[in-house]
Design a protein around this motif. Structure first.
Motif, PDB file in Angstrom:
ATOM      1  N   GLY A  36       0.808  -1.220   0.000  1.00  0.00           N
ATOM      2  CA  GLY A  36       0.000   0.000   0.000  1.00  0.00           C
ATOM      3  C   GLY A  36       0.836   1.263   0.000  1.00  0.00           C
ATOM      4  O   GLY A  36       2.044   1.248  -0.254  1.00  0.00           O
ATOM      5  N   CYS A  37       0.144   2.370   0.322  1.00  0.00           N
ATOM      6  CA  CYS A  37       0.787   3.687   0.310  1.00  0.00           C
ATOM      7  C   CYS A  37       0.594   4.322   1.677  1.00  0.00           C
ATOM      8  O   CYS A  37      -0.515   4.279   2.228  1.00  0.00           O
ATOM      9  N   SER A  38       1.640   4.915   2.209  1.00  0.00           N
ATOM     10  CA  SER A  38       1.557   5.479   3.559  1.00  0.00           C
ATOM     11  C   SER A  38       0.640   6.704   3.593  1.00  0.00           C
ATOM     12  O   SER A  38       0.145   7.076   4.644  1.00  0.00           O
ATOM     13  N   HIS A  39       0.410   7.332   2.452  1.00  0.00           N
ATOM     14  CA  HIS A  39      -0.473   8.511   2.393  1.00  0.00           C
ATOM     15  C   HIS A  39      -1.917   8.057   2.081  1.00  0.00           C
ATOM     16  O   HIS A  39      -2.826   8.268   2.886  1.00  0.00           O
ATOM     17  N   ASN A  40      -2.079   7.443   0.947  1.00  0.00           N
ATOM     18  CA  ASN A  40      -3.342   6.809   0.533  1.00  0.00           C
ATOM     19  C   ASN A  40      -4.566   7.722   0.592  1.00  0.00           C
ATOM     20  O   ASN A  40      -5.660   7.264   0.902  1.00  0.00           O
ATOM     21  N   GLN A  41      -4.390   9.007   0.312  1.00  0.00           N
ATOM     22  CA  GLN A  41      -5.535   9.920   0.411  1.00  0.00           C
ATOM     23  C   GLN A  41      -5.790  10.721  -0.850  1.00  0.00           C
ATOM     24  O   GLN A  41      -6.739  11.501  -0.895  1.00  0.00           O
ATOM     25  N   CYS A  42      -4.932  10.618  -1.860  1.00  0.00           N
ATOM     26  CA  CYS A  42      -5.115  11.458  -3.046  1.00  0.00           C
ATOM     27  C   CYS A  42      -6.480  11.171  -3.678  1.00  0.00           C
ATOM     28  O   CYS A  42      -6.848  10.005  -3.887  1.00  0.00           O
ATOM     29  N   ALA A  43      -7.197  12.243  -3.987  1.00  0.00           N
ATOM     30  CA  ALA A  43      -8.602  12.132  -4.384  1.00  0.00           C
ATOM     31  C   ALA A  43      -8.823  11.401  -5.706  1.00  0.00           C
ATOM     32  O   ALA A  43      -9.927  10.928  -5.974  1.00  0.00           O
ATOM     33  N   PHE A  44      -7.785  11.311  -6.529  1.00  0.00           N
ATOM     34  CA  PHE A  44      -7.920  10.687  -7.849  1.00  0.00           C
ATOM     35  C   PHE A  44      -7.408   9.254  -7.866  1.00  0.00           C
ATOM     36  O   PHE A  44      -7.584   8.535  -8.841  1.00  0.00           O
ATOM     37  N   CYS A  45      -6.728   8.826  -6.810  1.00  0.00           N
ATOM     38  CA  CYS A  45      -5.970   7.572  -6.838  1.00  0.00           C
ATOM     39  C   CYS A  45      -6.721   6.433  -6.159  1.00  0.00           C
ATOM     40  O   CYS A  45      -7.110   6.527  -4.996  1.00  0.00           O
ATOM     41  N   GLY A  46      -6.877   5.340  -6.904  1.00  0.00           N
ATOM     42  CA  GLY A  46      -7.570   4.191  -6.325  1.00  0.00           C
ATOM     43  C   GLY A  46      -6.643   3.009  -6.165  1.00  0.00           C
ATOM     44  O   GLY A  46      -7.064   1.930  -5.725  1.00  0.00           O
ATOM     45  N   THR A  47      -5.366   3.207  -6.491  1.00  0.00           N
ATOM     46  CA  THR A  47      -4.443   2.070  -6.580  1.00  0.00           C
ATOM     47  C   THR A  47      -4.364   1.234  -5.301  1.00  0.00           C
ATOM     48  O   THR A  47      -4.397   0.011  -5.345  1.00  0.00           O
ATOM     49  N   TYR A  48      -4.229   1.912  -4.176  1.00  0.00           N
ATOM     50  CA  TYR A  48      -3.992   1.151  -2.937  1.00  0.00           C
ATOM     51  C   TYR A  48      -5.127   1.305  -1.929  1.00  0.00           C
ATOM     52  O   TYR A  48      -4.938   1.048  -0.739  1.00  0.00           O
ATOM     53  N   ARG A  49      -6.303   1.747  -2.416  1.00  0.00           N
ATOM     54  CA  ARG A  49      -7.407   2.011  -1.480  1.00  0.00           C
ATOM     55  C   ARG A  49      -7.776   0.813  -0.637  1.00  0.00           C
ATOM     56  O   ARG A  49      -8.205   0.938   0.500  1.00  0.00           O
ATOM     57  N   LYS A  89      -5.957  16.613  -2.118  1.00  0.00           N
ATOM     58  CA  LYS A  89      -5.400  16.017  -0.894  1.00  0.00           C
ATOM     59  C   LYS A  89      -4.033  15.356  -1.140  1.00  0.00           C
ATOM     60  O   LYS A  89      -3.774  14.215  -0.731  1.00  0.00           O
ATOM     61  N   LYS A  90      -3.184  16.093  -1.852  1.00  0.00           N
ATOM     62  CA  LYS A  90      -1.864  15.538  -2.189  1.00  0.00           C
ATOM     63  C   LYS A  90      -0.977  15.421  -0.956  1.00  0.00           C
ATOM     64  O   LYS A  90      -0.027  14.635  -0.931  1.00  0.00           O
ATOM     65  N   GLY A  91      -1.282  16.210   0.076  1.00  0.00           N
ATOM     66  CA  GLY A  91      -0.483  16.106   1.303  1.00  0.00           C
ATOM     67  C   GLY A  91       0.885  16.743   1.161  1.00  0.00           C
ATOM     68  O   GLY A  91       1.814  16.385   1.891  1.00  0.00           O
TER      69      GLY A  91
HETATM   70  S1  SF4 Z   1      -1.133   9.075  -5.809  1.00  0.00           S
HETATM   71 FE1  SF4 Z   1      -1.299   9.582  -3.620  1.00  0.00          FE
HETATM   72  S2  SF4 Z   1      -2.532   7.918  -2.716  1.00  0.00           S
HETATM   73 FE2  SF4 Z   1      -1.848   7.223  -4.749  1.00  0.00          FE
HETATM   74  S3  SF4 Z   1       0.031   6.100  -4.339  1.00  0.00           S
HETATM   75 FE3  SF4 Z   1       0.671   8.204  -4.803  1.00  0.00          FE
HETATM   76  S4  SF4 Z   1       0.767   9.257  -2.803  1.00  0.00           S
HETATM   77 FE4  SF4 Z   1      -0.376   7.337  -2.514  1.00  0.00          FE
END
Ligand code: SF4
Length: 290
Positions: free
Chosen positions: A24-37, A141-143
């Protein structure tokens, strides 16, 4: 090899051994990204990684390793060094190790620590900045802020690690299209990465951005609008030496150019497409993908 869930990698890592060191991704919050949801972030145990390396050592000579999943750079420094040493011990003759990294994880490392990672073979970091517009960064929500992205780029480059950055055409919608392109050109110039990859926004069901698109709150630029963004980004950016590519399957017009050497040629080509409003040579919708 032990792979948990969906595994992705940058196009340029197609020939690499994919070694999953985090899930997974330690951030996992980007609004467009479903890769590691669907994945809860964790670092894999050293023993599990070593079993994969033992197996990989039987494949013959491996030149490149890519560390999966989303953000291996977040691994605490001593543990990451241990993993890199383990890779080198099992796979002698390796040319390069690569990883995704986000701004937060890169900035947890000092330049000295990044230099140590470089010595252990980490030669390229892939960083998704998506846009240089502060308002859009917050919205998706790129953080990370522009300033922190520039600082992360400085540290990576100072450590002698190559930096590959991705941006997303259309991420500001129709409303912010021009600001997105211009601010991204400014950010890229300040970061001055070795590589830039431009992707075109495609919606992933289950993500907040998909919901906004479906409800009409977010309106995408049309095909010419995407190319105008690409045109503006290239025309208004200044690099020392950067390989800029928009050959990802999501894009309508593939560009591969060494900038600034080939800048005039590319700007002319994209400008002509935008001016003519001609979509006939663009990649058809059914051939696009993520
Ligand atoms: S786009 Fe955002 S949520 Fe998706 S893998 Fe990269 S940092 Fe994580």
């Amino acid at each position: 090899m032990d792979y948990e869930g969906l595994i992705i990698r940058p196009p340029s890592e197609a020939q690499s051994l994919l070694l999953q060191v985090t899930v997974g991704c330690s951030h996992n919050q980007c609004a467009f990204c479903g890769t590691y949801r669907q994945k809860k972030f964790k670092i894999k145990p050293a023993q599990r990684i070593e079993e994969d390396l033992r197996e990989a050592a039987t494949y013959g000579r491996i030149e490149r390793v890519f560390l999966c999943d989303g953000d291996a750079i977040i691994i605490p420094h001593p543990r990451l060094i241990e993993i890199l040493n383990m890779i080198n011990a099992h796979l002698p003759g390796l040319d390069r190790i690569g990883s995704y990294g986000n701004v937060k994880s890169i900035l947890k490392k000092s330049v000295e620590e990044l230099k140590e990672l470089r010595k252990c073979g980490l030669k390229i970091i892939y960083l998704g900045v998506e846009t240089g517009n502060a308002e859009i960064l917050e919205k998706i929500k790129k953080g990370a802020t522009r300033e922190r992205m520039i600082e992360a780029a400085r540290r990576v480059k100072e450590a002698g690690i190559e930096l590959s950055v991705t941006v997303i055409l259309g991420i500001g919608g129709v409303e912010k299209s021009i600001e997105h392109a211009m601010d991204t050109a400014g950010l890229l110039s300040a970061m001055d990465p070795d590589y830039v990859g431009a992707l075109t926004l495609m919606f992933v069901p289950g993500t907040p951005m998909y919901e906004d698109y479906m409800s009409g709150r977010f309106v995408l630029p049309d095909k010419i609008g995407f190319i105008r963004e690409l045109y503006l980004m290239i025309a208004h950016s200044n690099f020392s030496d950067c390989y800029f590519a928009s050959n990802h399957a999501s894009n309508y017009v593939p560009i591969r150019a060494r900038l600034p050497r080939q800048k005039d040629k590319v700007v002319q080509k994209l400008g002509a497409i935008v001016e003519a409003g001609d979509t006939s040579s663009m990649r058809p919708e059914y051939l696009r993908g993520l």
